[in-house]
Design a protein around this motif. Structure first.
Motif, short mmCIF file in Angstrom:
data_model
loop_
_atom_site.label_atom_id
_atom_site.label_comp_id
_atom_site.label_asym_id
_atom_site.label_seq_id
_atom_site.Cartn_x
_atom_site.Cartn_y
_atom_site.Cartn_z
N GLN A 285 0.62 -1.36 0.21
CA GLN A 285 -0.01 -0.10 0.04
C GLN A 285 1.33 1.54 0.13
N VAL A 286 2.16 1.31 0.66
CA VAL A 286 2.47 1.99 0.96
C VAL A 286 3.32 2.28 -0.96
N GLN A 287 4.32 1.41 -1.57
CA GLN A 287 4.80 1.45 -2.55
C GLN A 287 3.67 2.82 -3.07
N GLU A 288 2.02 1.33 -3.28
CA GLU A 288 0.99 1.81 -4.62
C GLU A 288 1.40 3.55 -4.64
N THR A 289 1.01 4.07 -3.58
CA THR A 289 0.74 5.39 -3.13
C THR A 289 1.70 5.90 -3.42
N ILE A 290 3.16 6.10 -3.19
CA ILE A 290 4.13 6.61 -3.50
C ILE A 290 4.53 6.91 -4.75
N GLY A 291 3.87 5.44 -5.99
CA GLY A 291 3.93 4.85 -6.91
C GLY A 291 3.14 6.15 -7.79
N ARG A 292 1.98 5.83 -7.07
CA ARG A 292 0.70 6.93 -7.99
C ARG A 292 0.72 8.49 -7.74
N TRP A 293 1.65 8.60 -6.55
CA TRP A 293 1.77 10.58 -6.88
C TRP A 293 2.70 11.02 -6.90
N HIS A 294 4.14 10.16 -7.74
CA HIS A 294 4.93 9.78 -8.76
C HIS A 294 4.77 9.97 -9.91
N ASP A 295 3.53 9.80 -10.79
CA ASP A 295 3.33 9.27 -11.33
C ASP A 295 2.55 11.16 -12.19
N GLN A 296 1.96 11.05 -11.02
CA GLN A 296 1.35 12.98 -10.88
C GLN A 296 2.96 13.80 -11.47
N ILE A 297 2.95 13.95 -10.96
CA ILE A 297 4.34 14.47 -10.93
C ILE A 297 4.52 14.18 -11.82
N LEU A 298 5.36 13.31 -12.88
CA LEU A 298 5.89 13.20 -13.94
C LEU A 298 4.88 13.92 -14.89
N SER A 299 3.46 13.82 -14.44
CA SER A 299 2.28 13.86 -15.58
C SER A 299 2.33 15.82 -15.84
N VAL A 300 2.53 16.54 -14.59
CA VAL A 300 2.19 17.52 -14.66
C VAL A 300 2.97 18.54 -15.61
N GLY A 301 4.37 17.86 -15.57
CA GLY A 301 5.56 18.41 -16.41
C GLY A 301 5.53 18.46 -17.97
N LEU A 302 3.95 17.92 -18.45
CA LEU A 302 4.29 17.69 -20.09
C LEU A 302 3.58 18.66 -20.57
N PRO A 303 4.83 18.91 -21.39
CA PRO A 303 5.25 20.53 -22.51
C PRO A 303 3.02 20.91 -22.81
N ASP A 304 2.40 19.94 -23.41
CA ASP A 304 1.10 20.35 -24.17
C ASP A 304 0.30 19.99 -22.82
N ASN A 305 0.32 20.41 -21.38
CA ASN A 305 -0.81 19.93 -20.43
C ASN A 305 -1.08 21.86 -20.27
N ASP A 306 -2.60 21.81 -20.57
CA ASP A 306 -3.34 23.48 -20.10
C ASP A 306 -3.80 23.65 -18.04
N ALA A 307 -3.84 24.98 -18.48
CA ALA A 307 -4.67 25.09 -16.91
C ALA A 307 -5.73 24.15 -15.93
N ALA A 308 -6.33 23.83 -16.64
CA ALA A 308 -7.23 22.98 -16.18
C ALA A 308 -6.70 21.99 -15.58
N ILE A 309 -5.60 20.81 -16.82
CA ILE A 309 -5.29 19.21 -16.63
C ILE A 309 -3.78 19.97 -15.73
N ILE A 310 -3.34 20.19 -16.05
CA ILE A 310 -2.29 21.16 -14.00
C ILE A 310 -3.05 20.73 -13.18
N GLY A 311 -3.87 21.25 -13.04
CA GLY A 311 -4.68 22.04 -11.93
C GLY A 311 -4.96 20.59 -11.54
N GLN A 312 -5.69 19.69 -11.80
CA GLN A 312 -6.01 18.63 -11.28
C GLN A 312 -4.56 17.52 -10.98
N LEU A 313 -4.20 17.68 -12.06
CA LEU A 313 -3.19 17.05 -11.66
C LEU A 313 -2.00 17.27 -10.07
N GLU A 314 -2.54 18.82 -10.12
CA GLU A 314 -1.53 19.06 -8.79
C GLU A 314 -2.80 18.74 -7.47
#
Length: 238
Positions: A185-214
């Motif tokens: 449970q610990v490692q999977e939760t950290i993994g999901r959190w890490h995926d969110q961090i990677l996705s926030v930095g995508l160049p084509d994200n708009d403000a709405a998507i970035i807000g949801q991810l953050e």
């Protein structure tokens, strides 16, 4: 862990890794790519355990050709995960083609690695395995309590997974009874959190998507802090 046991475990996981890679190259299913990466992690976990509990020849550096393929598979996997999280499919054809070329390039080296590692694997003293688990759990507990950076929190996750991947093979000699459900449970939760961090930095994200991810990132970070409170006690049940 006797050499025979270590080699048997190694052979089983290597066969699984090879099967998943072949399946992905044939069909292109993301689940096969994910399973391939898991099998690589299981093999590396065994090599890490061996390297850190003995004076044998270091095995992890020998694994380098496989890790090159693993890294490229990770980049391909990140494209897919980011598309799932943002609900915007990312083009992966070029990444998939590069991955196939990389596999072809390193296929002979990977076959040589298997033989070399099987030859170098040695017995691991039970006492050293017990000390490894005890020291790793206590170190992870200290690191988590210190509110680590994103990078180091991800490192904690990888260390937890090393303990989990090896546990089936060594549980009869490890004095500590691990709560594997909790650790997962610990490692999977950290993994999901890490995926969110990677996705926030995508160049084509708009403000709405970035807000949801953050927003999701903040919720997951709070969940990690709650989950890892008294980590050692919860991981060991005492």
């Amino acid at each position: 862990m006797k050499k025979k046991t270590a080699v048997k475990y190694f052979d089983r996981e290597w066969k699984g890794m090879k099967s998943c890679l072949k399946s992905y190259l044939k069909i292109g299913e993301q689940e096969d790519l994910h399973k391939f990466r898991v099998q690589v992690k299981k093999l590396q976990a065994l090599l890490i355990l061996s390297d850190q509990t003995s004076h044998h020849a270091k095995l992890v550096p020998c694994f380098k050709p496989v890790k090159k393929v693993f890294k490229q598979a990770g980049e391909l996997r990140n494209v897919y995960i980011a598309g799932e999280l943002t609900q915007r499919r990312q083009p992966a054809d070029k990444a998939a083609q590069s991955f196939r070329l990389l596999v072809d390039k390193h296929l002979k080296d990977i076959k040589k690695v298997r033989h070399e590692l099987k030859t170098k694997l040695k017995s691991i003293r039970n006492k050293q395995i017990r000390l490894f688990y005890e020291s790793q759990l206590r170190q992870i507990a200290r690191d988590l309590a210190a509110q680590p950076s994103a990078e180091y929190l991800h490192t904690c996750r990888k260390r937890i997974k090393v303990l989990l991947y090896n546990y089936q093979a060594v549980r009869t000699v490890v004095a500590i009874s691990l709560d594997t459900a909790y650790l997962n449970q610990v490692q999977e939760t950290i993994g999901r959190w890490h995926d969110q961090i990677l996705s926030v930095g995508l160049p084509d994200n708009d403000a709405a998507i970035i807000g949801q991810l953050e927003e999701q990132q903040c919720l997951l970070k709070a969940a990690i802090e709650a989950l890892t409170n008294n980590f050692y006690l919860r991981a060991t049940g005492h």
